[in-house]
Design an enzyme around this catalytic site. Sequence first.
Site, PDB file in Angstrom:
ATOM      1  N   ALA A   1       3.345  -1.323   4.767  1.00 42.43           N
ATOM      2  CA  ALA A   1       2.373  -1.031   6.440  1.00 42.43           C
ATOM      3  C   ALA A   1       2.136  -2.188   5.812  1.00 42.43           C
ATOM      4  O   ALA A   1       2.634  -2.536   7.267  1.00 42.43           O
ATOM      5  CB  ALA A   1       1.489   0.073   6.631  1.00 42.43           C
TER       6      ALA A   1
ATOM      7  N   PRO B   1       0.619  -1.037  -0.422  1.00 43.71           N
ATOM      8  CA  PRO B   1       0.262  -0.227   0.074  1.00 43.71           C
ATOM      9  C   PRO B   1       1.123   1.387   0.301  1.00 43.71           C
ATOM     10  O   PRO B   1       1.901   1.261   0.359  1.00 43.71           O
ATOM     11  CB  PRO B   1      -0.834  -0.184   1.551  1.00 43.71           C
ATOM     12  CG  PRO B   1      -0.424  -1.135   2.358  1.00 43.71           C
ATOM     13  CD  PRO B   1       0.433  -1.971   0.991  1.00 43.71           C
ATOM     14  N   ASN B   2       0.132   2.083  -0.402  1.00 46.78           N
ATOM     15  CA  ASN B   2       1.092   3.865  -1.038  1.00 46.78           C
ATOM     16  C   ASN B   2       2.258   3.192  -1.390  1.00 46.78           C
ATOM     17  O   ASN B   2       3.035   4.932  -2.170  1.00 46.78           O
ATOM     18  CB  ASN B   2       1.080   4.161   0.654  1.00 46.78           C
ATOM     19  CG  ASN B   2      -0.251   4.326   1.581  1.00 46.78           C
ATOM     20  OD1 ASN B   2      -0.925   5.073   0.880  1.00 46.78           O
ATOM     21  ND2 ASN B   2      -0.330   3.704   2.606  1.00 46.78           N
TER      22      ASN B   2
ATOM     23  N   TYR C   1      11.022   9.199   0.487  1.00 50.23           N
ATOM     24  CA  TYR C   1      10.566   8.329   0.021  1.00 50.23           C
ATOM     25  C   TYR C   1      11.429   8.856  -1.272  1.00 50.23           C
ATOM     26  O   TYR C   1      11.148   8.147  -2.421  1.00 50.23           O
ATOM     27  CB  TYR C   1       9.265   7.593  -0.497  1.00 50.23           C
ATOM     28  CG  TYR C   1       8.647   7.002   0.554  1.00 50.23           C
ATOM     29  CD1 TYR C   1       9.105   5.691   0.951  1.00 50.23           C
ATOM     30  CD2 TYR C   1       7.813   7.467   1.307  1.00 50.23           C
ATOM     31  CE1 TYR C   1       8.523   4.964   2.766  1.00 50.23           C
ATOM     32  CE2 TYR C   1       7.275   7.216   2.907  1.00 50.23           C
ATOM     33  CZ  TYR C   1       7.997   5.349   3.036  1.00 50.23           C
ATOM     34  OH  TYR C   1       8.289   4.860   4.273  1.00 50.23           O
TER      35      TYR C   1
ATOM     36  N   ARG D   1      14.025   3.976  12.342  1.00 47.53           N
ATOM     37  CA  ARG D   1      12.236   4.759  12.189  1.00 47.53           C
ATOM     38  C   ARG D   1      11.523   4.472  13.759  1.00 47.53           C
ATOM     39  O   ARG D   1      11.925   3.992  14.328  1.00 47.53           O
ATOM     40  CB  ARG D   1      11.169   4.801  10.935  1.00 47.53           C
ATOM     41  CG  ARG D   1      12.421   4.915   9.928  1.00 47.53           C
ATOM     42  CD  ARG D   1      11.915   4.893   8.178  1.00 47.53           C
ATOM     43  NE  ARG D   1      10.422   6.136   8.621  1.00 47.53           N
ATOM     44  CZ  ARG D   1       9.173   5.556   7.173  1.00 47.53           C
ATOM     45  NH1 ARG D   1       9.743   4.364   6.902  1.00 47.53           N
ATOM     46  NH2 ARG D   1       8.280   6.085   7.166  1.00 47.53           N
TER      47      ARG D   1
ATOM     48  N   ASN E   1       7.777  -5.766  -0.970  1.00 51.50           N
ATOM     49  CA  ASN E   1       7.978  -4.657  -0.286  1.00 51.50           C
ATOM     50  C   ASN E   1       6.186  -4.388   0.320  1.00 51.50           C
ATOM     51  O   ASN E   1       5.502  -3.489  -0.710  1.00 51.50           O
ATOM     52  CB  ASN E   1       8.414  -3.400  -0.977  1.00 51.50           C
ATOM     53  CG  ASN E   1       8.679  -2.411   0.314  1.00 51.50           C
ATOM     54  OD1 ASN E   1       7.641  -2.068   1.446  1.00 51.50           O
ATOM     55  ND2 ASN E   1       9.174  -1.035  -0.171  1.00 51.50           N
TER      56      ASN E   1
ATOM     57  N   HIS F   1      12.623  -2.670   1.708  1.00 48.41           N
ATOM     58  CA  HIS F   1      11.950  -1.606   1.881  1.00 48.41           C
ATOM     59  C   HIS F   1      12.618  -0.257   1.404  1.00 48.41           C
ATOM     60  O   HIS F   1      14.366  -0.262   1.442  1.00 48.41           O
ATOM     61  CB  HIS F   1      12.288  -1.765   3.774  1.00 48.41           C
ATOM     62  CG  HIS F   1      11.248  -2.424   4.012  1.00 48.41           C
ATOM     63  ND1 HIS F   1       9.829  -2.630   4.080  1.00 48.41           N
ATOM     64  CD2 HIS F   1      11.045  -3.636   4.306  1.00 48.41           C
ATOM     65  CE1 HIS F   1       9.505  -3.559   4.229  1.00 48.41           C
ATOM     66  NE2 HIS F   1      10.734  -4.242   5.137  1.00 48.41           N
TER      67      HIS F   1
ATOM     68  N   ARG G   1       3.719  11.008  -2.267  1.00 49.27           N
ATOM     69  CA  ARG G   1       3.888  11.083  -0.705  1.00 49.27           C
ATOM     70  C   ARG G   1       5.347  11.200   0.025  1.00 49.27           C
ATOM     71  O   ARG G   1       6.666  10.993  -0.875  1.00 49.27           O
ATOM     72  CB  ARG G   1       4.076   9.518  -0.332  1.00 49.27           C
ATOM     73  CG  ARG G   1       4.577   8.540  -0.602  1.00 49.27           C
ATOM     74  CD  ARG G   1       4.509   6.969  -0.349  1.00 49.27           C
ATOM     75  NE  ARG G   1       4.421   6.967   1.184  1.00 49.27           N
ATOM     76  CZ  ARG G   1       4.298   5.583   1.665  1.00 49.27           C
ATOM     77  NH1 ARG G   1       4.808   4.854   1.099  1.00 49.27           N
ATOM     78  NH2 ARG G   1       4.116   5.249   3.282  1.00 49.27           N
TER      79      ARG G   1
ATOM     80  N   GLU H   1      12.901  -9.247   0.922  1.00 45.31           N
ATOM     81  CA  GLU H   1      12.376  -8.835   1.790  1.00 45.31           C
ATOM     82  C   GLU H   1      13.147  -7.423   1.037  1.00 45.31           C
ATOM     83  O   GLU H   1      14.028  -7.241   1.459  1.00 45.31           O
ATOM     84  CB  GLU H   1      12.394  -8.160   3.196  1.00 45.31           C
ATOM     85  CG  GLU H   1      11.758  -6.864   4.004  1.00 45.31           C
ATOM     86  CD  GLU H   1      11.555  -7.480   5.613  1.00 45.31           C
ATOM     87  OE1 GLU H   1      12.495  -7.849   6.038  1.00 45.31           O
ATOM     88  OE2 GLU H   1      11.093  -6.764   5.786  1.00 45.31           O
TER      89      GLU H   1
HETATM   90  C1  DQA Z   1       8.088   0.579   3.008  1.00 49.26           C
HETATM   91  C2  DQA Z   1       8.545   0.625   5.074  1.00 49.26           C
HETATM   92  C3  DQA Z   1       6.344   1.084   5.751  1.00 49.26           C
HETATM   93  O1  DQA Z   1       6.960   1.484   7.010  1.00 49.26           O
HETATM   94  C4  DQA Z   1       5.983   2.194   5.386  1.00 49.26           C
HETATM   95  O2  DQA Z   1       4.730   1.547   5.791  1.00 49.26           O
HETATM   96  C5  DQA Z   1       6.156   2.148   3.086  1.00 49.26           C
HETATM   97  C6  DQA Z   1       6.758   2.297   3.271  1.00 49.26           C
HETATM   98  C7  DQA Z   1       9.688   1.336   2.903  1.00 49.26           C
HETATM   99  O3  DQA Z   1       9.601   1.247   1.495  1.00 49.26           O
HETATM  100  O4  DQA Z   1      10.252   2.043   3.206  1.00 49.26           O
HETATM  101  O5  DQA Z   1       5.276   2.229   3.203  1.00 49.26           O
HETATM  102  O6  DQA Z   1       8.474  -0.270   3.076  1.00 49.26           O
END
Ligand code: DQA
Length: 147
Positions: free
Chosen positions: A76, A9-10, A22, A106, A73, A99, A17, A97
Amino acid sequence: MKLLVINGPNLNMLGIREKHLYGTQTYDALCQYILGKAQELGIEAELFQSNHEGAIVDKIQAAYGTMDGIIINPAAYTHTSVAILDALKAVSLPAAEVHLTDTSKREPFRQISYAGMACQAHFIGLGFEGYGKALEWMKAHIPASNG
Ligand code: DQA
């Protein structure tokens, strides 16, 4: 070798964002980066992005018997989803995984990664390059007989 690359998501909001975290590059730019790197490595990559936990679970299940590995990835859902963890365990494919940000630096709620518990490799805080490193890891770890 055929890999599924899942973004949660997002991540479709990249470039809009929280740019201080990011960056300014868009999700489309991320897709182009991943596809370019995959091509360079001779990997067939299928990209999937969803804002819905169940859709991600469905996609992981569909990878069983059709994909050689999963790069994920979960965004959240990393920090909340036992369902995604269980799906990754169920299909038991090589998994990495990724990120974009360094979640270890964080908020406390980002310190746990459920999905990460089913992944054999982790590329955290490397921006787009994390996906490239994950593709390289897959290429090095999945037997060549998988094409
Ligand atoms: C994320 C880190 C997560 O904590 C966050 O909710 C994201 C992006 C990252 O790629 O840094 O949406 O996965």
